[in-house]
Design a protein around this motif. Sequence first.
Motif, PDB file in Angstrom:
ATOM      1  N   LYS A 172      30.898  -1.577  -3.089  1.00  0.00           N
ATOM      2  CA  LYS A 172      29.976  -1.357  -4.206  1.00  0.00           C
ATOM      3  C   LYS A 172      29.147  -0.092  -3.977  1.00  0.00           C
ATOM      4  CE  LYS A 172      26.706  -3.561  -7.274  1.00  0.00           C
ATOM      5  NZ  LYS A 172      26.210  -4.837  -7.795  1.00  0.00           N
ATOM      6  N   LYS A 173      28.672   0.109  -2.758  1.00  0.00           N
ATOM      7  CA  LYS A 173      27.876   1.300  -2.450  1.00  0.00           C
ATOM      8  C   LYS A 173      28.690   2.567  -2.696  1.00  0.00           C
ATOM      9  CE  LYS A 173      25.239  -1.017   1.183  1.00  0.00           C
ATOM     10  NZ  LYS A 173      25.130  -1.177   2.648  1.00  0.00           N
ATOM     11  N   LYS A 174      29.943   2.552  -2.234  1.00  0.00           N
ATOM     12  CA  LYS A 174      30.784   3.743  -2.374  1.00  0.00           C
ATOM     13  C   LYS A 174      31.104   4.023  -3.844  1.00  0.00           C
ATOM     14  CE  LYS A 174      32.863   3.590   2.206  1.00  0.00           C
ATOM     15  NZ  LYS A 174      34.102   3.491   2.986  1.00  0.00           N
ATOM     16  N   LEU A 175      31.350   2.949  -4.604  1.00  0.00           N
ATOM     17  CA  LEU A 175      31.661   3.161  -6.016  1.00  0.00           C
ATOM     18  C   LEU A 175      30.427   3.609  -6.800  1.00  0.00           C
ATOM     19  CD1 LEU A 175      34.183   0.273  -6.734  1.00  0.00           C
ATOM     20  CD2 LEU A 175      34.653   2.721  -6.574  1.00  0.00           C
ATOM     21  N   LYS A 176      29.227   3.206  -6.354  1.00  0.00           N
ATOM     22  CA  LYS A 176      27.997   3.721  -6.968  1.00  0.00           C
ATOM     23  C   LYS A 176      27.892   5.233  -6.748  1.00  0.00           C
ATOM     24  CE  LYS A 176      24.581  -0.008  -7.183  1.00  0.00           C
ATOM     25  NZ  LYS A 176      23.280  -0.505  -6.672  1.00  0.00           N
ATOM     26  N   ILE A 177      28.190   5.646  -5.530  1.00  0.00           N
ATOM     27  CA  ILE A 177      28.155   7.081  -5.219  1.00  0.00           C
ATOM     28  C   ILE A 177      29.198   7.820  -6.048  1.00  0.00           C
ATOM     29  CG2 ILE A 177      28.536   8.810  -3.414  1.00  0.00           C
ATOM     30  CD1 ILE A 177      27.531   6.643  -1.402  1.00  0.00           C
ATOM     31  N   PHE A 178      30.399   7.249  -6.129  1.00  0.00           N
ATOM     32  CA  PHE A 178      31.475   7.881  -6.900  1.00  0.00           C
ATOM     33  C   PHE A 178      31.091   7.999  -8.370  1.00  0.00           C
ATOM     34  CE2 PHE A 178      35.716   7.566  -9.056  1.00  0.00           C
ATOM     35  CZ  PHE A 178      36.159   8.829  -8.698  1.00  0.00           C
ATOM     36  N   ALA A 179      30.454   6.962  -8.910  1.00  0.00           N
ATOM     37  CA  ALA A 179      30.006   7.009 -10.308  1.00  0.00           C
ATOM     38  C   ALA A 179      29.028   8.160 -10.512  1.00  0.00           C
ATOM     39  CB  ALA A 179      29.349   5.673 -10.692  1.00  0.00           C
ATOM     40  N   GLU A 183      29.457  11.505 -12.947  1.00  0.00           N
ATOM     41  CA  GLU A 183      28.443  11.889 -13.929  1.00  0.00           C
ATOM     42  C   GLU A 183      28.012  13.353 -13.739  1.00  0.00           C
ATOM     43  OE1 GLU A 183      25.228   9.137 -13.592  1.00  0.00           O
ATOM     44  OE2 GLU A 183      26.478   7.434 -14.186  1.00  0.00           O
ATOM     45  N   THR A 184      27.819  13.727 -12.469  1.00  0.00           N
ATOM     46  CA  THR A 184      27.387  15.097 -12.175  1.00  0.00           C
ATOM     47  C   THR A 184      28.475  16.110 -12.518  1.00  0.00           C
ATOM     48  OG1 THR A 184      25.973  14.303 -10.382  1.00  0.00           O
ATOM     49  CG2 THR A 184      26.557  16.638 -10.360  1.00  0.00           C
ATOM     50  N   CYS A 185      29.705  15.817 -12.088  1.00  0.00           N
ATOM     51  CA  CYS A 185      30.817  16.760 -12.315  1.00  0.00           C
ATOM     52  C   CYS A 185      31.134  16.932 -13.797  1.00  0.00           C
ATOM     53  CB  CYS A 185      32.070  16.273 -11.585  1.00  0.00           C
ATOM     54  SG  CYS A 185      31.951  16.398  -9.796  1.00  0.00           S
ATOM     55  N   LEU A 186      31.061  15.826 -14.544  1.00  0.00           N
ATOM     56  CA  LEU A 186      31.461  15.868 -15.953  1.00  0.00           C
ATOM     57  C   LEU A 186      30.269  16.051 -16.886  1.00  0.00           C
ATOM     58  CD1 LEU A 186      34.142  13.017 -15.961  1.00  0.00           C
ATOM     59  CD2 LEU A 186      34.475  15.467 -15.616  1.00  0.00           C
ATOM     60  N   LYS A 187      29.060  16.046 -16.291  1.00  0.00           N
ATOM     61  CA  LYS A 187      27.826  16.217 -17.071  1.00  0.00           C
ATOM     62  C   LYS A 187      27.739  15.190 -18.197  1.00  0.00           C
ATOM     63  CE  LYS A 187      27.346  21.132 -15.969  1.00  0.00           C
ATOM     64  NZ  LYS A 187      28.440  21.185 -14.999  1.00  0.00           N
ATOM     65  N   THR A 188      27.941  13.929 -17.829  1.00  0.00           N
ATOM     66  CA  THR A 188      27.859  12.820 -18.780  1.00  0.00           C
ATOM     67  C   THR A 188      26.525  12.096 -18.602  1.00  0.00           C
ATOM     68  OG1 THR A 188      28.991  11.355 -17.215  1.00  0.00           O
ATOM     69  CG2 THR A 188      30.367  12.499 -18.830  1.00  0.00           C
ATOM     70  N   PRO A 189      26.130  11.268 -19.597  1.00  0.00           N
ATOM     71  CA  PRO A 189      24.850  10.553 -19.494  1.00  0.00           C
ATOM     72  C   PRO A 189      24.794   9.630 -18.274  1.00  0.00           C
ATOM     73  CG  PRO A 189      25.699  10.468 -21.732  1.00  0.00           C
ATOM     74  CD  PRO A 189      26.783  11.050 -20.889  1.00  0.00           C
ATOM     75  N   LYS A 190      23.583   9.440 -17.742  1.00  0.00           N
ATOM     76  CA  LYS A 190      23.394   8.557 -16.597  1.00  0.00           C
ATOM     77  C   LYS A 190      23.857   7.146 -16.955  1.00  0.00           C
ATOM     78  CE  LYS A 190      19.971   7.170 -13.161  1.00  0.00           C
ATOM     79  NZ  LYS A 190      20.922   7.427 -12.070  1.00  0.00           N
ATOM     80  N   GLY A 191      24.596   6.546 -16.053  1.00  0.00           N
ATOM     81  CA  GLY A 191      25.103   5.195 -16.273  1.00  0.00           C
ATOM     82  C   GLY A 191      26.486   5.151 -16.907  1.00  0.00           C
ATOM     83  N   SER A 192      27.057   6.314 -17.202  1.00  0.00           N
ATOM     84  CA  SER A 192      28.363   6.361 -17.876  1.00  0.00           C
ATOM     85  C   SER A 192      29.456   5.642 -17.094  1.00  0.00           C
ATOM     86  CB  SER A 192      28.794   7.817 -18.109  1.00  0.00           C
ATOM     87  OG  SER A 192      27.948   8.463 -19.011  1.00  0.00           O
ATOM     88  N   PHE A 193      29.348   5.662 -15.750  1.00  0.00           N
ATOM     89  CA  PHE A 193      30.415   5.088 -14.934  1.00  0.00           C
ATOM     90  C   PHE A 193      29.956   3.894 -14.100  1.00  0.00           C
ATOM     91  CE2 PHE A 193      31.692   9.414 -15.884  1.00  0.00           C
ATOM     92  CZ  PHE A 193      33.006   9.237 -16.304  1.00  0.00           C
ATOM     93  N   ASP A 194      28.844   3.261 -14.532  1.00  0.00           N
ATOM     94  CA  ASP A 194      28.345   2.090 -13.794  1.00  0.00           C
ATOM     95  C   ASP A 194      29.347   0.939 -13.787  1.00  0.00           C
ATOM     96  OD1 ASP A 194      26.091   3.526 -13.318  1.00  0.00           O
ATOM     97  OD2 ASP A 194      24.722   2.231 -14.448  1.00  0.00           O
ATOM     98  N   PHE A 195      30.249   0.932 -14.777  1.00  0.00           N
ATOM     99  CA  PHE A 195      31.250  -0.143 -14.836  1.00  0.00           C
ATOM    100  C   PHE A 195      32.118  -0.190 -13.582  1.00  0.00           C
ATOM    101  CE2 PHE A 195      33.557   3.553 -16.231  1.00  0.00           C
ATOM    102  CZ  PHE A 195      34.812   3.371 -15.669  1.00  0.00           C
ATOM    103  N   LEU A 196      32.174   0.928 -12.845  1.00  0.00           N
ATOM    104  CA  LEU A 196      33.013   0.975 -11.651  1.00  0.00           C
ATOM    105  C   LEU A 196      32.574  -0.042 -10.599  1.00  0.00           C
ATOM    106  CD1 LEU A 196      33.341   4.851 -11.215  1.00  0.00           C
ATOM    107  CD2 LEU A 196      35.230   3.276 -11.684  1.00  0.00           C
ATOM    108  N   PHE A 197      31.280  -0.320 -10.533  1.00  0.00           N
ATOM    109  CA  PHE A 197      30.789  -1.210  -9.478  1.00  0.00           C
ATOM    110  C   PHE A 197      30.151  -2.489 -10.021  1.00  0.00           C
ATOM    111  CE2 PHE A 197      27.596   2.078 -10.323  1.00  0.00           C
ATOM    112  CZ  PHE A 197      26.500   1.318 -10.691  1.00  0.00           C
ATOM    113  N   GLU A 198      30.036  -2.606 -11.323  1.00  0.00           N
ATOM    114  CA  GLU A 198      29.435  -3.814 -11.894  1.00  0.00           C
ATOM    115  C   GLU A 198      30.268  -5.046 -11.550  1.00  0.00           C
ATOM    116  OE1 GLU A 198      27.253  -1.816 -15.775  1.00  0.00           O
ATOM    117  OE2 GLU A 198      29.212  -2.774 -16.002  1.00  0.00           O
ATOM    118  N   GLY A 199      29.584  -6.106 -11.160  1.00  0.00           N
ATOM    119  CA  GLY A 199      30.277  -7.357 -10.833  1.00  0.00           C
ATOM    120  C   GLY A 199      30.691  -7.467  -9.384  1.00  0.00           C
ATOM    121  N   LEU A 200      30.580  -6.376  -8.616  1.00  0.00           N
ATOM    122  CA  LEU A 200      30.903  -6.435  -7.185  1.00  0.00           C
ATOM    123  C   LEU A 200      29.700  -6.945  -6.408  1.00  0.00           C
ATOM    124  CD1 LEU A 200      32.793  -3.063  -6.663  1.00  0.00           C
ATOM    125  CD2 LEU A 200      33.786  -5.335  -6.774  1.00  0.00           C
TER     126      LEU A 200
END
Length: 202
Positions: A172-179, A183-200
């Motif tokens: 979960k920690k690693k996927l939070k970092i990856f999310a 977000e930084t690389c693609l300049k998307t809104p904060k939380g755009s990739f939180d689904f990666l670690f949700e539920g873990l």
Amino acid sequence: MKQDKREIIYDALERLMCKVPFKDISVESIAREANVGKGSIYYYFESKDEILDSLIERSFRRAIREYLNCINYEQSALGRIKQLFRSVLKKDFGDSRRNLIITLHLSDDLMLHNKLKEVAVQELAPVLTVLLEQGLEEGSIKVEYPKESSEIMVAALTVFLDSSRDEKGSLKKKLKIFAGVLETCLKTPKGSFDFLFEGLEQ
């Protein structure tokens, strides 16, 4: 319809790998699990490594196929990128088997990790490139080099997943970092990739 014998062999190795390390699996044990003769294995494959290579490719292609079956529900590039990652990271595929991609990441075998990374870049990066290009056209994503960025993102995903069973909550920690990296690389809104670690688990 009669199942292709190669598929029977792939299924057998996949079941075994979800239970025991790859190094402990023999051609004989694959044959027993598949309920075929050892000669049948060697008729189709030169070695268990060759079976593994094809099995990993099949796992990623299944994930991509699941993604393609779902993209009609997601019109935006960001929505489609989310669906692609969901299809790869979900715990089970549509046929209810455990996700071999995750199983391999949790192994301690460096050779398996390298194979997984190589196939991931080969299979996923071209799909992700198309989505980044779509996002650039929409204006929802800002990235300078879509092809190279896709390859780096997919390779980074395999790094973030590696050896995650060594510490509770590490995945979960690693996927939070990856999310955050996405977000930084693609300049998307904060939380755009939180689904990666949700539920873990934490």
